[in-house]
Design a protein around this motif. Sequence first.
Motif, short mmCIF file in Angstrom:
data_model
loop_
_atom_site.label_atom_id
_atom_site.label_comp_id
_atom_site.label_asym_id
_atom_site.label_seq_id
_atom_site.Cartn_x
_atom_site.Cartn_y
_atom_site.Cartn_z
N PRO A 19 0.80 -1.23 0.00
CA PRO A 19 0.00 0.00 0.00
C PRO A 19 0.83 1.28 0.00
CG PRO A 19 -0.11 -1.09 2.13
CD PRO A 19 0.59 -2.04 1.22
N VAL A 20 2.09 1.20 0.35
CA VAL A 20 2.97 2.38 0.32
C VAL A 20 3.66 2.47 -1.04
CG1 VAL A 20 4.95 3.53 1.35
CG2 VAL A 20 3.30 2.33 2.82
N ARG A 21 4.37 1.42 -1.40
CA ARG A 21 5.10 1.41 -2.68
C ARG A 21 4.15 1.56 -3.87
NH1 ARG A 21 7.14 -4.35 -3.89
NH2 ARG A 21 4.90 -4.52 -4.27
N ASP A 22 2.98 0.92 -3.78
CA ASP A 22 2.05 0.87 -4.92
C ASP A 22 0.86 1.79 -4.73
OD1 ASP A 22 3.65 -1.21 -6.05
OD2 ASP A 22 2.66 -2.64 -4.72
N ARG A 23 1.03 2.81 -3.91
CA ARG A 23 -0.09 3.69 -3.56
C ARG A 23 -0.76 4.30 -4.79
NH1 ARG A 23 0.81 9.19 -0.23
NH2 ARG A 23 1.08 10.00 -2.35
N ALA A 24 0.02 4.82 -5.72
CA ALA A 24 -0.56 5.50 -6.90
C ALA A 24 -1.35 4.52 -7.77
CB ALA A 24 0.54 6.18 -7.70
N VAL A 25 -0.77 3.33 -7.98
CA VAL A 25 -1.45 2.32 -8.80
C VAL A 25 -2.75 1.87 -8.12
CG1 VAL A 25 -1.29 -0.03 -9.70
CG2 VAL A 25 0.65 1.52 -9.92
N LEU A 26 -2.68 1.62 -6.81
CA LEU A 26 -3.87 1.20 -6.08
C LEU A 26 -4.93 2.31 -6.08
CD1 LEU A 26 -2.15 -0.66 -3.12
CD2 LEU A 26 -3.79 -1.67 -4.71
N GLY A 27 -4.48 3.57 -5.97
CA GLY A 27 -5.42 4.68 -6.03
C GLY A 27 -6.13 4.72 -7.37
N TRP A 28 -5.38 4.48 -8.46
CA TRP A 28 -5.99 4.46 -9.79
C TRP A 28 -7.02 3.33 -9.87
CZ3 TRP A 28 -6.62 1.08 -13.84
CH2 TRP A 28 -6.99 1.63 -15.08
N ASP A 78 -8.99 6.97 1.14
CA ASP A 78 -8.50 7.72 2.30
C ASP A 78 -7.38 6.95 3.01
OD1 ASP A 78 -8.77 10.02 4.13
OD2 ASP A 78 -9.43 8.51 5.57
N LEU A 79 -7.56 5.64 3.15
CA LEU A 79 -6.51 4.83 3.79
C LEU A 79 -5.21 4.85 2.99
CD1 LEU A 79 -8.64 1.70 4.82
CD2 LEU A 79 -7.56 3.33 6.38
N LEU A 80 -5.34 4.94 1.67
CA LEU A 80 -4.16 4.96 0.81
C LEU A 80 -3.53 6.35 0.72
CD1 LEU A 80 -5.52 2.81 -2.16
CD2 LEU A 80 -3.72 2.11 -0.55
N GLY A 81 -4.27 7.38 1.15
CA GLY A 81 -3.79 8.74 0.99
C GLY A 81 -3.96 9.26 -0.42
N GLU A 82 -4.95 8.70 -1.15
CA GLU A 82 -5.23 9.12 -2.53
C GLU A 82 -6.56 9.85 -2.59
OE1 GLU A 82 -3.44 8.50 -5.64
OE2 GLU A 82 -1.85 8.36 -4.14
N LYS A 83 -6.74 10.64 -3.65
CA LYS A 83 -7.96 11.43 -3.82
C LYS A 83 -8.86 10.82 -4.88
CE LYS A 83 -6.69 14.74 -1.01
NZ LYS A 83 -7.40 14.97 0.27
N ASP A 130 -1.38 -6.10 0.78
CA ASP A 130 -0.80 -6.29 2.11
C ASP A 130 -1.33 -5.20 3.05
OD1 ASP A 130 0.73 -7.34 4.10
OD2 ASP A 130 2.63 -6.52 3.41
N HIS A 131 -2.66 -5.24 3.27
CA HIS A 131 -3.30 -4.25 4.14
C HIS A 131 -4.58 -4.88 4.68
CE1 HIS A 131 -5.24 -0.61 5.57
NE2 HIS A 131 -4.16 0.11 5.29
#
Length: 288
Positions: A19-28, A78-83, A130-131
Amino acid sequence: MLLSREEMTFDWEGARLDPVRDRAVLGWMMNQFLYGEVTGIQCGHWLYGAPDLEAARFFARQAVEEFQHVDNFLRILDLLGEKPAPPHPLVRFLSTGMMPASFDEHVCLEMAMGEGFVLLALYAVIDTIDHAEIRDILSRAVRQEERHVDFGERRTAVAARHRPGVRRRLLGLSLVSTWAVRRLGRFLQRKLPPAHPVLSRLPEFLEFAVDCGQLRLRRMGIVKSSVTDLSALQKTAAVVEAYGASLASLPLRLLPRRRLTDTYLRDPAVARAEQEPPRSDGSLHVVR
C-alpha cells in the motif's frame, strides 16, 4: 454462482501489492471501482423497467448496496492517501457507454459479465494486497457482488432457455465488452512497471479473466461450446446482429410499454399470495 471462487482465483504465487510502494497504482484502481459503483444509479432505471416483483425487489436492494460500496471505496482511497479522480475512458465506456437497451441485455452484460469481471478484479486485490483493513472492506463487498452476479447469471440462463433468439445478440454485445476489457489491459501494460511482482503478471491475469467470462457465457447457455471455437465470421455476425437489433428497436423504445404497475396482479408473487388461505381467526394473513 455458475463459477466458484476457486475457479475465479488466479494464482499470484505469493506476490503482494504494497500500500505504500504501490499507492498511486492502487489509487488508480480504486477510482475505477468507485466510478463503477456510482453507476449504481442505473438500478433506478431497471427498477422502473423490472419485468416482475423478484427483479424489482432485487434492484431496490442492489441500489442500496452499490452506494454502500461508494463509501467503501472512498474509505479505501483515504486509507491509501489518494484522492477521488475521474475514471479511464474505457471504464466509462464499459460502465455507462454500453448501458443495455433491454432487461435481458442488462442481466447478461452488466450483472453476469460486467460484475463478473469486477468480481475477478476484487478477488485479485484481496488475494494480493498487504493491508488488513482494505482486505476486510473488500471481502465484505464481494459477498454482495457475488449475489449480483448470481442474479444476472440465473436470469440470463432463463432468457437463453426460453427465448433462444436473444443468444446471438447477447453474444455479440459480450464480444464487444470483452474487446474493451482487452484494450484496457493493453493500456495498463504500457503504463505499469514491468518488473513488479504483481503488475507484471497483468497480461496473464487478463487472459484468465477473459477465459472465465467465456466459461460463464457457456454455462449460461449463450454459446454451446467455447467462444474460441467460433469463426471470425460467426463473431462478426453476432456483433452486427447485436447492434443492428439495437438500432432497429430504437423507435420502439419511444412507445408506451406495459410496466410492472400494469402486470403485477399476474406476477407469481402476487398470485401466490392470492392463493393463501385466510386465517381462521379472521385476522390478516401477512406474506413474508
